[in-house]
Design a protein around this motif. Structure first.
Motif, PDB file in Angstrom:
ATOM      1  N   ASN A   1      73.614 -24.916  29.677  1.00 39.48           N
ATOM      2  CA  ASN A   1      73.389 -23.598  30.261  1.00 39.48           C
ATOM      3  C   ASN A   1      74.367 -23.353  31.424  1.00 39.48           C
ATOM      4  O   ASN A   1      75.277 -24.139  31.660  1.00 39.48           O
ATOM      5  CB  ASN A   1      71.938 -23.430  30.705  1.00 39.48           C
ATOM      6  N   LEU A   2      74.172 -22.250  32.125  1.00 35.67           N
ATOM      7  CA  LEU A   2      75.106 -21.809  33.159  1.00 35.67           C
ATOM      8  C   LEU A   2      74.438 -21.796  34.532  1.00 35.67           C
ATOM      9  O   LEU A   2      73.834 -22.772  34.916  1.00 35.67           O
ATOM     10  CB  LEU A   2      75.667 -20.431  32.775  1.00 35.67           C
ATOM     11  N   GLY A   3      74.526 -20.680  35.271  1.00 34.60           N
ATOM     12  CA  GLY A   3      73.940 -20.662  36.599  1.00 34.60           C
ATOM     13  C   GLY A   3      73.879 -19.273  37.199  1.00 34.60           C
ATOM     14  O   GLY A   3      73.968 -18.262  36.486  1.00 34.60           O
ATOM     15  N   LEU A   4      73.764 -19.218  38.503  1.00 36.89           N
ATOM     16  CA  LEU A   4      73.550 -17.966  39.230  1.00 36.89           C
ATOM     17  C   LEU A   4      74.734 -17.009  39.113  1.00 36.89           C
ATOM     18  O   LEU A   4      74.539 -15.789  39.134  1.00 36.89           O
ATOM     19  CB  LEU A   4      73.279 -18.277  40.708  1.00 36.89           C
ATOM     20  N   ASN A   5      75.941 -17.541  39.000  1.00 33.30           N
ATOM     21  CA  ASN A   5      77.114 -16.676  38.854  1.00 33.30           C
ATOM     22  C   ASN A   5      76.920 -15.741  37.669  1.00 33.30           C
ATOM     23  O   ASN A   5      77.112 -14.520  37.783  1.00 33.30           O
ATOM     24  CB  ASN A   5      78.371 -17.536  38.656  1.00 33.30           C
ATOM     25  N   HIS A   6      76.523 -16.283  36.534  1.00 35.72           N
ATOM     26  CA  HIS A   6      76.287 -15.458  35.351  1.00 35.72           C
ATOM     27  C   HIS A   6      75.010 -14.641  35.483  1.00 35.72           C
ATOM     28  O   HIS A   6      74.926 -13.530  34.959  1.00 35.72           O
ATOM     29  CB  HIS A   6      76.248 -16.324  34.083  1.00 35.72           C
ATOM     30  N   GLY A   7      74.020 -15.193  36.153  1.00 33.74           N
ATOM     31  CA  GLY A   7      72.787 -14.438  36.350  1.00 33.74           C
ATOM     32  C   GLY A   7      73.043 -13.131  37.071  1.00 33.74           C
ATOM     33  O   GLY A   7      72.561 -12.057  36.668  1.00 33.74           O
ATOM     34  N   ILE A   8      73.839 -13.197  38.149  1.00 35.21           N
ATOM     35  CA  ILE A   8      74.180 -11.977  38.884  1.00 35.21           C
ATOM     36  C   ILE A   8      75.121 -11.095  38.064  1.00 35.21           C
ATOM     37  O   ILE A   8      74.970  -9.868  38.033  1.00 35.21           O
ATOM     38  CB  ILE A   8      74.820 -12.322  40.247  1.00 35.21           C
ATOM     39  N   ALA A   9      76.090 -11.714  37.407  1.00 36.90           N
ATOM     40  CA  ALA A   9      77.062 -10.933  36.633  1.00 36.90           C
ATOM     41  C   ALA A   9      76.393 -10.146  35.514  1.00 36.90           C
ATOM     42  O   ALA A   9      76.766  -8.998  35.243  1.00 36.90           O
ATOM     43  CB  ALA A   9      78.138 -11.858  36.076  1.00 36.90           C
ATOM     44  N   HIS A  10      75.418 -10.744  34.841  1.00 37.08           N
ATOM     45  CA  HIS A  10      74.698 -10.012  33.800  1.00 37.08           C
ATOM     46  C   HIS A  10      73.999  -8.787  34.382  1.00 37.08           C
ATOM     47  O   HIS A  10      74.079  -7.686  33.841  1.00 37.08           O
ATOM     48  CB  HIS A  10      73.658 -10.919  33.125  1.00 37.08           C
ATOM     49  N   ALA A  11      73.319  -8.999  35.506  1.00 31.65           N
ATOM     50  CA  ALA A  11      72.552  -7.909  36.120  1.00 31.65           C
ATOM     51  C   ALA A  11      73.472  -6.840  36.709  1.00 31.65           C
ATOM     52  O   ALA A  11      73.256  -5.633  36.521  1.00 31.65           O
ATOM     53  CB  ALA A  11      71.635  -8.470  37.203  1.00 31.65           C
ATOM     54  N   ALA A  12      74.503  -7.261  37.426  1.00 29.44           N
ATOM     55  CA  ALA A  12      75.422  -6.307  38.052  1.00 29.44           C
ATOM     56  C   ALA A  12      76.291  -5.607  37.019  1.00 29.44           C
ATOM     57  O   ALA A  12      76.618  -4.423  37.170  1.00 29.44           O
ATOM     58  CB  ALA A  12      76.299  -7.028  39.077  1.00 29.44           C
TER      59      ALA A  12
END
Length: 381
Positions: A243-254
């Motif tokens: 899996n990935l992390g917060l960088n992608h979590g924010i990028a998906h949402a933003a």
């Protein structure tokens, strides 16, 4: 301790004649999903010329960036009507993700199609989607991206042909290339990381720093093209394991709100995420955490030899910022045209969505709403 289960379910075809393998397909009803540009430019003929006339082929090209659910529904109806027994996805992450979603929902709606095979042919070097069980679809009405994660959408075959990315514009090349770097960084510090994912992430990381700038300066540098195409796949194999992390979590949402290219958005966030994960706010003399030590390992791979891990992390962040600058990429959300009032209006909802995103669960630090908002604020200025 939990058991690490290592499995690579996708067969990879690579090399100068990788597409020749399509010549062997006979007697299939092939539903080929791609984007409008591939059809309008006739580039799709690079694929179809390898498909024998013995097959029936329907091309579905109603794909746009960040594929919305409504578009996927149209594709599902066309797929069911055609009665396909083989799916081929040709394109970047949007075409591949849309095809994966179609495969998943058709399998659950039509029992006869539950074993629909999927061949993926990427035309960008960034997402690694050709070897992952991930797909991201968008609810346009709510402005939300939903990760779909299941082995049911794992492609059976991935075909890597660097000739398909030779004409990619410089902006696409660097946006997708920096997405590869994000995949390497996040899988390396994931709480699920293991020796196998680390080996893949380390190799992909080195390849990006060696070849991305070269191909940015000269898109016809086919050695650099091939290496970046391989690096994208290698990074995809790494994060598909852990899996990935917060960088992608924010990028998906933003990304669902601001409609900034995914790799570009990841790159803006990246220095702030590394700093947060390594607890740089506590100072360089503070005992380094696991993430800081691992980032320091990556720094050494690109020639940064510093004994203090946190100083190595600081140097790594500087190296990434300088690379971003040389690639002529924006450094802030405001540079991408996000207005201050709209940023303030969406900051909280983006932070909330990022905390719920499936990729955030494996981040080395579990953030609060306030911490995510602080990362966004630092990325905006």
């Amino acid at each position: 301790m939990p058991v690490d289960k290592i499995q690579f379910g996708t067969q990879i075809w690579t090399g100068e004649s990788a597409l020749d393998g399509l010549d062997e397909i006979k007697g299939k009803r092939i539903f080929l999903v791609t984007d409008p540009f591939m059809v309008e430019s006739n580039n799709i003929e690079q694929i179809t010329k390898h498909i024998d006339d013995n097959n029936e082929v329907k091309i579905f090209s109603q794909i746009k960036p960040d594929p919305p659910i409504s578009e996927i529904v149209v594709g599902i109806e066309a797929l069911k009507e055609f009665k396909a027994d083989l799916l081929i996805a040709v394109g970047g992450g949007s075409a591949i993700d849309a095809t994966k979603a179609m495969k998943f929902f058709v399998a659950h709606a039509v029992k006869d199609n539950s074993k629909l095979d999927l061949i993926v042919i990427p035309t960008t070097s960034g997402t690694g989607s050709e070897v992952t069980n991930f797909a991201v679809i968008t609810n346009d009405e709510k402005g939300v991206k939903y990760p779909l994660v299941t082995d049911e959408i794992l492609p059976q075959i991935a075909i890597l042909d660097a000739n398909l990315v030779e004409s990619a514009p410089q902006k696409v090349t660097v946006d997708t290339g920096m997405d590869v770097l994000t995949h390497c960084l996040e899988s390396y510090v994931s709480i699920n990381a293991n020796d196998f994912s680390d080996a893949l992430a380390e190799k992909g990381f080195q390849m990006v720093f060696t070849y991305l700038e070269r191909v940015s300066e000269n898109g016809s540098d086919m050695e650099a093209r091939r290496k970046m195409h391989n690096a994208s796949c290698i990074a995809g194999m790494a994060f598909n394991l852990v899996n990935l992390g917060l960088n992608h979590g924010i990028a998906h949402a933003a990304g669902a709100q601001y409609h900034i290219a995914h790799g570009r958005l990841n790159t803006i966030l990246m220095p702030h995420i590394i700093s947060y994960n390594a607890e740089m706010e506590t100072g360089v003399m503070k005992e380094p955490n696991r993430a800081a030590k691992k980032y320091a390992n990556l720094a050494r791979l690109i020639g940064i030899h510093v004994a203090n891990p946190k100083i190595a992390v600081r140097s790594l962040i500087n190296a990434i910022v300088q690379l971003r600058k040389r690639l002529k990429m924006p450094a802030t959300l405001s540079e991408c045209g996000v207005k201050q009032d709209f940023f303030e209006e969406t900051k909280a909802s983006i932070s909330s969505a990022a905390l719920k995103d499936g990729t955030t669960t494996t981040n080395p630090r579990q953030p609060s709403q306030a911490e995510v908002e602080k990362i966004l604020e630092d990325s905006y200025i």
